[in-house]
Design a protein around this motif. Structure first.
Motif, PDB file in Angstrom:
ATOM      1  N   ALA A 136       3.216   5.960  -2.658  1.00 26.74           N
ATOM      2  CA  ALA A 136       4.401   6.790  -2.945  1.00 26.74           C
ATOM      3  C   ALA A 136       4.530   7.048  -4.447  1.00 26.74           C
ATOM      4  CB  ALA A 136       5.663   6.112  -2.404  1.00 26.74           C
ATOM      5  N   ARG A 137       4.295   6.024  -5.268  1.00 27.59           N
ATOM      6  CA  ARG A 137       4.377   6.212  -6.729  1.00 27.59           C
ATOM      7  C   ARG A 137       3.267   7.144  -7.216  1.00 27.59           C
ATOM      8  NH1 ARG A 137       5.615   1.101  -5.953  1.00 27.59           N
ATOM      9  NH2 ARG A 137       3.611   0.199  -6.564  1.00 27.59           N
ATOM     10  N   ALA A 138       2.066   6.992  -6.661  1.00 31.27           N
ATOM     11  CA  ALA A 138       0.935   7.821  -7.098  1.00 31.27           C
ATOM     12  C   ALA A 138       1.160   9.284  -6.743  1.00 31.27           C
ATOM     13  CB  ALA A 138      -0.370   7.306  -6.490  1.00 31.27           C
ATOM     14  N   VAL A 139       1.555   9.570  -5.507  1.00 34.54           N
ATOM     15  CA  VAL A 139       1.701  10.978  -5.105  1.00 34.54           C
ATOM     16  C   VAL A 139       2.905  11.642  -5.776  1.00 34.54           C
ATOM     17  CG1 VAL A 139       0.495  10.620  -2.917  1.00 34.54           C
ATOM     18  CG2 VAL A 139       2.981  10.495  -2.964  1.00 34.54           C
ATOM     19  N   ALA A 140       3.833  10.848  -6.303  1.00 34.34           N
ATOM     20  CA  ALA A 140       4.980  11.413  -7.020  1.00 34.34           C
ATOM     21  C   ALA A 140       4.603  11.907  -8.414  1.00 34.34           C
ATOM     22  CB  ALA A 140       6.104  10.380  -7.120  1.00 34.34           C
ATOM     23  N   GLU A 141       3.452  11.494  -8.923  1.00 32.25           N
ATOM     24  CA  GLU A 141       2.996  11.900 -10.253  1.00 32.25           C
ATOM     25  C   GLU A 141       2.313  13.271 -10.174  1.00 32.25           C
ATOM     26  OE1 GLU A 141       3.288  10.524 -13.226  1.00 32.25           O
ATOM     27  OE2 GLU A 141       4.084   8.557 -12.697  1.00 32.25           O
ATOM     28  N   ASP A 142       2.792  14.244 -10.951  1.00 32.80           N
ATOM     29  CA  ASP A 142       2.203  15.588 -10.933  1.00 32.80           C
ATOM     30  C   ASP A 142       0.727  15.597 -11.332  1.00 32.80           C
ATOM     31  OD1 ASP A 142       4.434  16.903 -10.025  1.00 32.80           O
ATOM     32  OD2 ASP A 142       5.135  17.479 -12.026  1.00 32.80           O
ATOM     33  N   CYS A 143       0.346  14.726 -12.242  1.00 35.33           N
ATOM     34  CA  CYS A 143      -1.036  14.745 -12.719  1.00 35.33           C
ATOM     35  C   CYS A 143      -2.004  14.053 -11.766  1.00 35.33           C
ATOM     36  CB  CYS A 143      -1.150  14.196 -14.132  1.00 35.33           C
ATOM     37  SG  CYS A 143      -0.503  12.553 -14.303  1.00 35.33           S
ATOM     38  N   VAL A 144      -1.504  13.416 -10.713  1.00 32.72           N
ATOM     39  CA  VAL A 144      -2.383  12.880  -9.674  1.00 32.72           C
ATOM     40  C   VAL A 144      -2.625  14.015  -8.685  1.00 32.72           C
ATOM     41  CG1 VAL A 144      -2.655  11.194  -7.804  1.00 32.72           C
ATOM     42  CG2 VAL A 144      -1.586  10.514  -9.972  1.00 32.72           C
TER      43      VAL A 144
ATOM     44  N   PRO B 244     -12.266  -0.592  -3.544  1.00 32.01           N
ATOM     45  CA  PRO B 244     -10.895  -0.495  -4.056  1.00 32.01           C
ATOM     46  C   PRO B 244      -9.963  -0.049  -2.931  1.00 32.01           C
ATOM     47  CG  PRO B 244     -12.183   1.386  -4.774  1.00 32.01           C
ATOM     48  CD  PRO B 244     -13.134   0.448  -4.090  1.00 32.01           C
ATOM     49  N   ASP B 245      -8.678  -0.154  -3.179  1.00 33.51           N
ATOM     50  CA  ASP B 245      -7.696   0.282  -2.178  1.00 33.51           C
ATOM     51  C   ASP B 245      -7.423   1.780  -2.259  1.00 33.51           C
ATOM     52  OD1 ASP B 245      -7.090  -2.351  -1.073  1.00 33.51           O
ATOM     53  OD2 ASP B 245      -6.262  -2.765  -3.069  1.00 33.51           O
ATOM     54  N   PHE B 246      -7.511   2.337  -3.470  1.00 37.01           N
ATOM     55  CA  PHE B 246      -7.217   3.753  -3.681  1.00 37.01           C
ATOM     56  C   PHE B 246      -8.251   4.382  -4.604  1.00 37.01           C
ATOM     57  CE2 PHE B 246      -3.138   1.971  -2.573  1.00 37.01           C
ATOM     58  CZ  PHE B 246      -2.583   2.928  -1.746  1.00 37.01           C
ATOM     59  N   MET B 247      -8.493   5.667  -4.386  1.00 39.97           N
ATOM     60  CA  MET B 247      -9.231   6.513  -5.327  1.00 39.97           C
ATOM     61  C   MET B 247      -8.282   7.649  -5.689  1.00 39.97           C
ATOM     62  SD  MET B 247     -12.325   5.563  -6.158  1.00 39.97           S
ATOM     63  CE  MET B 247     -12.798   7.070  -6.961  1.00 39.97           C
TER      64      MET B 247
ATOM     65  N   LEU C 269       0.835  -1.203   0.000  1.00 38.28           N
ATOM     66  CA  LEU C 269       0.000   0.000   0.000  1.00 38.28           C
ATOM     67  C   LEU C 269       0.871   1.254   0.000  1.00 38.28           C
ATOM     68  CD1 LEU C 269      -2.683  -1.191   2.563  1.00 38.28           C
ATOM     69  CD2 LEU C 269      -3.086  -0.743   0.128  1.00 38.28           C
ATOM     70  N   ASP C 270       1.880   1.282   0.878  1.00 37.86           N
ATOM     71  CA  ASP C 270       2.789   2.435   0.947  1.00 37.86           C
ATOM     72  C   ASP C 270       3.542   2.637  -0.356  1.00 37.86           C
ATOM     73  OD1 ASP C 270       1.972   2.843   3.570  1.00 37.86           O
ATOM     74  OD2 ASP C 270       3.822   2.046   4.464  1.00 37.86           O
ATOM     75  N   GLY C 271       3.953   1.531  -0.981  1.00 41.34           N
ATOM     76  CA  GLY C 271       4.694   1.627  -2.240  1.00 41.34           C
ATOM     77  C   GLY C 271       3.864   2.227  -3.356  1.00 41.34           C
ATOM     78  N   PHE C 272       2.628   1.732  -3.513  1.00 36.97           N
ATOM     79  CA  PHE C 272       1.774   2.297  -4.558  1.00 36.97           C
ATOM     80  C   PHE C 272       1.471   3.763  -4.263  1.00 36.97           C
ATOM     81  CE2 PHE C 272      -2.174   3.634  -6.433  1.00 36.97           C
ATOM     82  CZ  PHE C 272      -1.957   3.317  -7.759  1.00 36.97           C
TER      83      PHE C 272
ATOM     84  N   THR D  57       0.103  -0.322 -15.248  1.00 37.68           N
ATOM     85  CA  THR D  57       0.556  -1.472 -16.020  1.00 37.68           C
ATOM     86  C   THR D  57       1.926  -1.958 -15.567  1.00 37.68           C
ATOM     87  OG1 THR D  57      -0.692  -0.624 -17.894  1.00 37.68           O
ATOM     88  CG2 THR D  57       0.896  -2.367 -18.355  1.00 37.68           C
ATOM     89  N   ASP D  58       2.853  -1.028 -15.302  1.00 41.67           N
ATOM     90  CA  ASP D  58       4.206  -1.410 -14.910  1.00 41.67           C
ATOM     91  C   ASP D  58       4.270  -1.969 -13.489  1.00 41.67           C
ATOM     92  OD1 ASP D  58       5.039  -0.610 -17.389  1.00 41.67           O
ATOM     93  OD2 ASP D  58       5.952   1.272 -16.713  1.00 41.67           O
ATOM     94  N   ASP D  59       3.233  -1.767 -12.683  1.00 41.00           N
ATOM     95  CA  ASP D  59       3.197  -2.263 -11.308  1.00 41.00           C
ATOM     96  C   ASP D  59       2.483  -3.616 -11.314  1.00 41.00           C
ATOM     97  OD1 ASP D  59       2.804  -2.841  -8.631  1.00 41.00           O
ATOM     98  OD2 ASP D  59       2.313  -0.781  -8.090  1.00 41.00           O
ATOM     99  N   ALA D  60       3.243  -4.686 -11.090  1.00 44.41           N
ATOM    100  CA  ALA D  60       2.672  -6.034 -11.132  1.00 44.41           C
ATOM    101  C   ALA D  60       1.664  -6.266 -10.007  1.00 44.41           C
ATOM    102  CB  ALA D  60       3.795  -7.067 -11.045  1.00 44.41           C
ATOM    103  N   ASN D  61       1.641  -5.422  -8.990  1.00 40.46           N
ATOM    104  CA  ASN D  61       0.728  -5.612  -7.865  1.00 40.46           C
ATOM    105  C   ASN D  61      -0.641  -4.976  -8.108  1.00 40.46           C
ATOM    106  OD1 ASN D  61       0.108  -6.630  -5.260  1.00 40.46           O
ATOM    107  ND2 ASN D  61       0.376  -4.584  -4.424  1.00 40.46           N
ATOM    108  N   VAL D  62      -0.819  -4.213  -9.183  1.00 40.38           N
ATOM    109  CA  VAL D  62      -2.123  -3.601  -9.476  1.00 40.38           C
ATOM    110  C   VAL D  62      -2.999  -4.669 -10.129  1.00 40.38           C
ATOM    111  CG1 VAL D  62      -3.343  -1.868 -10.825  1.00 40.38           C
ATOM    112  CG2 VAL D  62      -1.211  -1.269  -9.659  1.00 40.38           C
TER     113      VAL D  62
END
Length: 160
Positions: A91-99, A109-112, A86-89, A132-137
């Motif tokens: 961190a990747r999501a909040v690092a994206e400017d368009c999120v 779901p786990d995230f919105m 959960l923390d890993g995803f 797609t690049d995250d095998a855990n999604v």
């Protein structure tokens, strides 16, 4: 840091600042019936104590002739929900400017995510990087905005 007691004047100031943080200190002081120095001290204290996280400008892209872009609400479900996953995803999501927003939610779901990209190719590039690049999604469900009926950043305050 220990928070001081919030009184009715502080609540009025917070409400006014949420509506328009560009108001002068004098205008704010006049509206809450305190002196300008007292108003400034209170606002500084509200910043220092973390009640005011930051002040930003909200843009209306269409008014400036900028493209509206593509907005989407995206549900994301992970295969594994351990803290590290959960923390890993997150961190990747909040690092994206368009999120623009990232919420952990339950149940379902786990995230919105609230996403704003320039166009569909921009969204597809984001989805490749983030989903797609995250095998855990496991599952992604995107809802594309066709019209925004309301957008508000204000936190409702109970004014005394």
């Amino acid at each position: 840091m220990e928070l001081s007691t919030i009184d009715a004047i502080d609540l009025q100031l917070l409400d006014l600042l949420q509506r328009d943080a560009a108001q002068s200190n004098q205008a704010l002081a006049q509206q809450v019936h305190v002196s300008a120095p007292t108003c400034l001290r209170r606002i500084k204290r509200l910043h220092t104590e973390g009640l005011i996280e930051r002040q930003v400008a909200l843009l209306q892209p269409q008014a400036a002739g900028l493209p509206a872009g593509l907005q989407a609400l995206v549900e994301v479900t992970l295969d594994r929900q351990g803290t590290e996953w959960l923390d890993g995803f997150e961190a990747r999501a909040v690092a994206e400017d368009c999120v623009q927003q990232c919420w952990r939610v339950s149940p379902g779901p786990d995230f919105m995510l609230v996403v704003h990209t320039r166009d569909m190719p921009g969204y597809l590039a984001l989805s490749q990087r983030l989903f797609t690049d995250d095998a855990n999604v496991r599952n992604v469900k995107a809802f594309f905005a066709t019209r925004r009926a309301k957008f508000e950043t204000k936190v409702p305050l109970a004014l005394a």
